[in-house]
Design a protein around this motif. Structure first.
Motif, PDB file in Angstrom:
ATOM      1  N   ASP A   1       0.831  -1.198   0.000  1.00 52.22           N
ATOM      2  CA  ASP A   1       0.000   0.000   0.000  1.00 52.22           C
ATOM      3  C   ASP A   1       0.869   1.254   0.000  1.00 52.22           C
ATOM      4  OD1 ASP A   1      -2.810   1.133   0.366  1.00 52.22           O
ATOM      5  OD2 ASP A   1      -1.753   2.052   2.048  1.00 52.22           O
TER       6      ASP A   1
ATOM      7  N   ARG B   1       2.256   1.708  -3.537  1.00 54.71           N
ATOM      8  CA  ARG B   1       1.224   2.247  -4.426  1.00 54.71           C
ATOM      9  C   ARG B   1       0.997   3.734  -4.183  1.00 54.71           C
ATOM     10  NH1 ARG B   1      -3.273  -2.610  -3.849  1.00 54.71           N
ATOM     11  NH2 ARG B   1      -2.408  -4.007  -5.455  1.00 54.71           N
ATOM     12  N   SER B   2       0.986   4.120  -2.916  1.00 48.40           N
ATOM     13  CA  SER B   2       0.792   5.537  -2.603  1.00 48.40           C
ATOM     14  C   SER B   2       1.928   6.386  -3.153  1.00 48.40           C
ATOM     15  CB  SER B   2       0.680   5.723  -1.090  1.00 48.40           C
ATOM     16  OG  SER B   2       0.536   7.086  -0.754  1.00 48.40           O
TER      17      SER B   2
ATOM     18  N   GLY C   1       1.672   6.670  -6.949  1.00 49.45           N
ATOM     19  CA  GLY C   1       0.683   7.663  -7.347  1.00 49.45           C
ATOM     20  C   GLY C   1       1.205   9.079  -7.245  1.00 49.45           C
TER      21      GLY C   1
ATOM     22  N   ARG D   1      -6.781  12.703  -4.745  1.00 44.04           N
ATOM     23  CA  ARG D   1      -6.248  11.389  -5.075  1.00 44.04           C
ATOM     24  C   ARG D   1      -7.366  10.407  -5.445  1.00 44.04           C
ATOM     25  NH1 ARG D   1      -1.313   9.431  -1.590  1.00 44.04           N
ATOM     26  NH2 ARG D   1      -0.847   8.633  -3.676  1.00 44.04           N
TER      27      ARG D   1
ATOM     28  N   ARG E   1      -6.413   6.585  -5.831  1.00 43.72           N
ATOM     29  CA  ARG E   1      -6.198   5.869  -4.567  1.00 43.72           C
ATOM     30  C   ARG E   1      -7.531   5.595  -3.871  1.00 43.72           C
ATOM     31  NH1 ARG E   1      -2.274   4.460  -1.179  1.00 43.72           N
ATOM     32  NH2 ARG E   1      -2.543   4.641   1.078  1.00 43.72           N
TER      33      ARG E   1
ATOM     34  N   ARG F   1      -9.079   2.576  -5.477  1.00 41.16           N
ATOM     35  CA  ARG F   1      -8.475   1.319  -5.039  1.00 41.16           C
ATOM     36  C   ARG F   1      -8.921   0.961  -3.629  1.00 41.16           C
ATOM     37  NH1 ARG F   1      -4.920  -1.767  -7.369  1.00 41.16           N
ATOM     38  NH2 ARG F   1      -4.404  -0.197  -8.932  1.00 41.16           N
ATOM     39  N   ARG F   2      -9.090   1.957  -2.772  1.00 41.99           N
ATOM     40  CA  ARG F   2      -9.586   1.686  -1.423  1.00 41.99           C
ATOM     41  C   ARG F   2     -11.019   1.161  -1.460  1.00 41.99           C
ATOM     42  NH1 ARG F   2      -6.725   4.206   2.809  1.00 41.99           N
ATOM     43  NH2 ARG F   2      -4.506   3.849   2.378  1.00 41.99           N
TER      44      ARG F   2
END
Length: 308
Positions: free
Chosen positions: A32, A35-36, A39, A134, A137, A140-141
């Protein structure tokens, strides 16, 4: 002839809670975080590419291809093995918003000749909105809940007693949500084969010891409730409490307990030892023991040399 068969009853919903795997949860948190960070880097690269497109068209084609490729690859991992539905459609739209906006901005820079203030404003809006909101993101959450935060065990306070009972108290009773959270066990003394006496202190200076459930302590220690007592420490404030566990041996009883158990029942029924004063009055070395009954108070003086 009507059929005698009846519809089967609906199946009951069964929720199975899988045990937590620390290694798996740690790897999920690392993924995670990657990925953050990816981004953030992609947003910065898009802003740089759009800013360069205001002055030159040399990198426009490469920027468009990179934007489409990154958005497509990310969308594929987002939708892979996920069930369909409104949530999936909403997440897909959210995920494509940054890439779609950047592609539109890059194409507009190629259509409009020169540098236009509207292009600069659109670049600023896209950069700020993508960096703060974002949407990718968030999408995805929606499809994959974030991993639980890591639980870092607090280091053992230097003030914690080295006694095994104090260590056990800190690891099982004084933890968050425990029977006595935020407390420290100190001055542990063994008072019998299966008995001890200790002082419970609040870990925060100046704060009282919280109310401790004897029932929870009994369940945690597997000791009968009647063998656990928590009371004030003589001469101390509410920041400490006296804990007694088990039945103390006769030799470990204090003076008040010895008086109540051995002397008062036979020699002075109904009396309670309220104070002991050891000194050297004018008549010689004496020990003064003060007792009290329900209606009167008595003072007994003894001398090693005889009656005073």
């Amino acid at each position: 002839m009507p059929s005698s068969r009846t519809a089967p009853p609906p199946l009951l919903q069964v929720n199975v809670e899988l045990p937590a795997w620390p290694v798996l949860e740690r790897e999920r948190r690392r993924l995670d975080a990657v990925r953050s960070a990816t981004g953030r880097v992609a947003t910065a690269c898009g802003a740089v590419a759009a800013a360069a497109g205001l002055f030159t068209a040399e990198f426009a084609g490469a920027s468009l291809l990179a934007t489409v490729a990154a958005s497509g690859a990310g969308l594929a991992t987002l939708r892979l093995w996920k069930p369909g539905g409104h949530q999936k459609a909403t997440a897909t739209a959210l995920y494509l918003m940054p890439g779609t906006g950047l592609v539109a901005l890059l194409l507009a820079e190629q259509v409009v000749a020169g540098i236009h203030w509207g292009e600069a404003l659109a670049l600023a809006v896209w950069t700020v909105a993508t960096g703060l909101l974002r949407p990718a993101r968030l999408a995805r959450r929606m499809m994959c809940p974030p991993p639980p935060p890591s639980v870092e065990l607090a280091p053992v306070d230097e003030a914690v007693d080295a006694h095994p009972a104090a260590r056990w108290w800190a690891a099982n009773v004084a933890v968050d949500g425990g029977a006595a959270a935020g407390t420290v066990l100190e001055d542990v003394q063994r008072t019998g084969e299966q008995a001890l006496r200790a002082v419970i202190r609040c870990a925060v200076p100046g704060e009282p010891v919280p109310d401790i459930s004897v029932r929870r302590l009994s369940a945690l220690m597997d000791i009968p409730e009647e063998e656990i007592t928590i009371g004030p420490v003589p001469g101390r404030g509410a920041s400490v409490r006296l804990l007694r566990v088990g039945q103390a041996d006769e030799t470990e009883l204090d003076a008040a307990a010895v008086w109540a158990k051995r002397i008062a029942p036979t020699a002075m029924p109904g009396t309670v030892l309220t104070g002991i004063r050891i000194g050297r009055p004018e008549a010689g070395p004496t020990t003064t023991i003060t007792t009290a009954t329900a209606t009167t108070a008595k003072r007994t003086e003894t001398s090693p040399e005889g009656d005073a």
